[in-house]
Design a protein around this motif. Structure first.
Motif, PDB file in Angstrom:
ATOM      1  N   ALA A  90       0.535  -1.289  -0.158  1.00  0.00           N
ATOM      2  CA  ALA A  90       0.199  -0.206  -0.014  1.00  0.00           C
ATOM      3  C   ALA A  90       0.881   1.173   0.228  1.00  0.00           C
ATOM      4  CB  ALA A  90      -0.628   0.013   1.383  1.00  0.00           C
ATOM      5  N   VAL A  91       1.882   1.412   1.383  1.00  0.00           N
ATOM      6  CA  VAL A  91       2.954   2.815   0.856  1.00  0.00           C
ATOM      7  C   VAL A  91       3.523   2.488  -1.039  1.00  0.00           C
ATOM      8  CG1 VAL A  91       5.077   3.190   1.887  1.00  0.00           C
ATOM      9  CG2 VAL A  91       3.783   1.872   2.864  1.00  0.00           C
ATOM     10  N   VAL A  92       3.364   1.301  -1.119  1.00  0.00           N
ATOM     11  CA  VAL A  92       4.201   1.846  -2.767  1.00  0.00           C
ATOM     12  C   VAL A  92       3.385   2.076  -3.527  1.00  0.00           C
ATOM     13  CG1 VAL A  92       5.213   0.512  -4.683  1.00  0.00           C
ATOM     14  CG2 VAL A  92       5.555   0.000  -2.160  1.00  0.00           C
ATOM     15  N   GLY A  93       1.767   1.354  -3.687  1.00  0.00           N
ATOM     16  CA  GLY A  93       0.897   1.968  -4.411  1.00  0.00           C
ATOM     17  C   GLY A  93       0.520   2.895  -4.137  1.00  0.00           C
ATOM     18  N   VAL A  94      -0.062   4.294  -3.247  1.00  0.00           N
ATOM     19  CA  VAL A  94      -0.026   5.833  -2.760  1.00  0.00           C
ATOM     20  C   VAL A  94       0.959   6.112  -3.652  1.00  0.00           C
ATOM     21  CG1 VAL A  94      -1.001   7.150  -1.162  1.00  0.00           C
ATOM     22  CG2 VAL A  94      -1.468   4.667  -0.644  1.00  0.00           C
ATOM     23  N   ALA A  95       2.454   5.991  -3.258  1.00  0.00           N
ATOM     24  CA  ALA A  95       3.113   6.500  -4.285  1.00  0.00           C
ATOM     25  C   ALA A  95       3.457   6.254  -5.696  1.00  0.00           C
ATOM     26  CB  ALA A  95       4.643   6.256  -3.606  1.00  0.00           C
ATOM     27  N   ALA A  96       3.163   5.581  -5.811  1.00  0.00           N
ATOM     28  CA  ALA A  96       3.458   5.787  -7.805  1.00  0.00           C
ATOM     29  C   ALA A  96       1.769   6.127  -7.985  1.00  0.00           C
ATOM     30  CB  ALA A  96       2.738   4.324  -7.873  1.00  0.00           C
ATOM     31  N   LEU A  97       0.802   5.927  -7.107  1.00  0.00           N
ATOM     32  CA  LEU A  97      -0.545   6.865  -7.399  1.00  0.00           C
ATOM     33  C   LEU A  97      -1.017   8.377  -7.528  1.00  0.00           C
ATOM     34  CD1 LEU A  97      -3.646   7.066  -8.374  1.00  0.00           C
ATOM     35  CD2 LEU A  97      -4.005   7.094  -5.567  1.00  0.00           C
ATOM     36  N   GLU A  98       0.337   8.719  -6.391  1.00  0.00           N
ATOM     37  CA  GLU A  98       0.691  10.018  -6.127  1.00  0.00           C
ATOM     38  C   GLU A  98       1.101  10.697  -7.146  1.00  0.00           C
ATOM     39  OE1 GLU A  98       2.143  10.607  -2.452  1.00  0.00           O
ATOM     40  OE2 GLU A  98      -0.096  11.090  -1.725  1.00  0.00           O
ATOM     41  N   GLU A  99       2.410  10.113  -7.435  1.00  0.00           N
ATOM     42  CA  GLU A  99       3.459  10.268  -9.726  1.00  0.00           C
ATOM     43  C   GLU A  99       2.060  10.547 -10.173  1.00  0.00           C
ATOM     44  OE1 GLU A  99       6.949  11.382 -11.266  1.00  0.00           O
ATOM     45  OE2 GLU A  99       6.281  11.087  -9.473  1.00  0.00           O
ATOM     46  N   GLY A 110      -1.172  10.208 -16.680  1.00  0.00           N
ATOM     47  CA  GLY A 110       0.398  10.076 -16.136  1.00  0.00           C
ATOM     48  C   GLY A 110       0.413   8.661 -15.962  1.00  0.00           C
ATOM     49  N   LEU A 111       0.860   7.469 -16.130  1.00  0.00           N
ATOM     50  CA  LEU A 111       1.052   6.671 -16.657  1.00  0.00           C
ATOM     51  C   LEU A 111       2.796   5.780 -15.198  1.00  0.00           C
ATOM     52  CD1 LEU A 111       0.722   3.918 -18.011  1.00  0.00           C
ATOM     53  CD2 LEU A 111       2.098   3.908 -19.837  1.00  0.00           C
ATOM     54  N   VAL A 112       2.466   5.082 -14.700  1.00  0.00           N
ATOM     55  CA  VAL A 112       3.459   4.608 -13.581  1.00  0.00           C
ATOM     56  C   VAL A 112       3.829   3.164 -13.790  1.00  0.00           C
ATOM     57  CG1 VAL A 112       4.463   5.233 -11.603  1.00  0.00           C
ATOM     58  CG2 VAL A 112       3.470   6.985 -12.693  1.00  0.00           C
ATOM     59  N   GLY A 113       4.512   2.607 -14.028  1.00  0.00           N
ATOM     60  CA  GLY A 113       5.388   1.137 -14.034  1.00  0.00           C
ATOM     61  C   GLY A 113       5.570   1.252 -11.879  1.00  0.00           C
ATOM     62  N   VAL A 114       5.412  -0.017 -12.232  1.00  0.00           N
ATOM     63  CA  VAL A 114       5.632   0.748 -11.016  1.00  0.00           C
ATOM     64  C   VAL A 114       6.471  -1.483 -10.640  1.00  0.00           C
ATOM     65  CG1 VAL A 114       5.366  -0.416  -8.148  1.00  0.00           C
ATOM     66  CG2 VAL A 114       3.933   0.967  -9.501  1.00  0.00           C
TER      67      VAL A 114
END
Length: 354
Positions: A90-99, A110-114
């Protein structure tokens, strides 16, 4: 035994404290608690607090990194790649969503891969957050092997979920969240805990035969939605979330429950769209309202009282549970109570009091 009822906000505080005691930073613990209780509020118990014990076990085993932060490893134009650093999903997901939201404000999309992530909870959690920002979101994730390709009997793909969130005005927002299997693996694991059977079209056993036994299902393979169509969609998601990002793919995504040697290396993909690049947000929301009302005005079959849009039933359940409490199965309540006691936290403090 009747299910125990818990107050959602006090439950967030209890779960946050457990994660803090397990070593997580408070802000990270709060995000994970919020994401898990989001699922329980919406009635998606398979992705709610039933997952907390396994999160804690993997923290204790050193398989989740709590002392680092997800980083934007690469960014160019409207795209970015986030390295999750093996942190809580969830920490990773929120960081990616905010980006992704930041990029959509700048570029329209915005297209962000993780890569290097873990199980990140319910996709709808991120869709709901994007909706509150007035953005459209599509989010994908791959997952550990659980589902065979059509014609096979050995799992290869995960249940590889896809979700989409689109804001509306007075009407409920569109919030689609679905696995590419007939049922999420978490629902089958929950059936094992509850001692319940499962429908025959959810899974096959290790010999390729349909089964209603959830234990045999977990040893066999889940079935894709729509046969070969669901298989194709699962493969598509695996390519975008795994091959494109540099995360693991197919059977190389490590199991949340069975692998105690390696990080999961789950991959996600977030696509946000800034509605204001097309029209003013209030106009779009008004158009969505009119559209939804038109959908719901379609003549109904006998005995059908209402036509629901995706996410509406869960949204209604969320409001009801915020008002009246979240019910937990006695077995889950016992498991959570034991976990809380281990970390010196009182689960009873979250018991629902009208």
């Amino acid at each position: 035994m009747h299910p125990a009822l818990f107050h959602w906000k006090r439950l967030e505080q209890v779960v946050t404290e457990v994660l803090v005691q397990a070593g997580a930073r408070h802000e990270h613990a709060s995000l994970v608690a919020e994401s898990l209780i989001h699922a329980d509020l919406r009635g998606i118990e398979s992705h709610g607090l039933a997952r907390l014990p396994i999160y804690i076990q993997r923290i204790e085993a050193g398989l989740i990194e709590l002392n680092d932060e997800p980083v934007v490893w690469k960014q160019e134009g409207a795209t970015a790649l986030v390295d999750g650093k093996n942190h809580l999903g969830a920490v990773v997901g929120v960081a990616a969503l905010e980006e992704a939201i930041k990029l959509s404000r700048q570029m329209g999309i915005g297209l962000v891969g993780v890569r290097h992530s873990n199980h990140f909870g319910s996709c709808s959690y991120y869709a709901e957050r994007a909706i509150t920002e007035g953005k459209i979101l599509i989010v994908l994730s791959n997952a550990p092997e659980a589902m065979a390709p059509t014609g096979g009997i050995r799992p290869f793909f995960g249940t590889n979920p896809i979700a989409a969130g689109i804001p509306a005005g007075e009407e409920p927002s569109f919030l689609l969240d679905m696995a590419t299997s007939v049922a999420a693996r978490g629902k089958i694991a929950l059936a094992v805990k509850k001692g319940e059977s499962i429908p025959a079209d959810w899974a096959i056993d290790a010999n390729g035969k349909e089964t209603t036994d959830p234990t045999k299902a977990l040893l066999g393979s889940l079935l894709p939605i729509g046969g070969a169509k669901g298989y194709g969609l699962a493969m598509f998601i695996d390519i975008l979330c795994g091959l494109l990002t540099g995360a693991a793919t197919g059977p190389h995504v490590k199991s949340l429950y069975d692998n105690w040697h390696d990080p999961q290396n789950v991959g996600h993909l977030f696509l946000t769209v800034d509605i204001e690049r097309f029209m003013p947000l209030p106009d779009f929301c008004a158009n969505m309202d009119a559209y939804i009302r038109e959908v719901k005005s379609v003549p109904r079959k006998e005995g059908v009282s209402d036509i629901f849009i995706p996410g509406e039933i869960e949204s209604r359940k969320k409001l009801e549970r915020m008002e009246n409490g979240i019910p937990f199965d006695p077995n889950l309540t016992k498991e959570l109570s034991q976990l809380c006691r281990t970390y010196g936290v009182d689960l009873q403090a979250a018991c629902y009091l009208p």
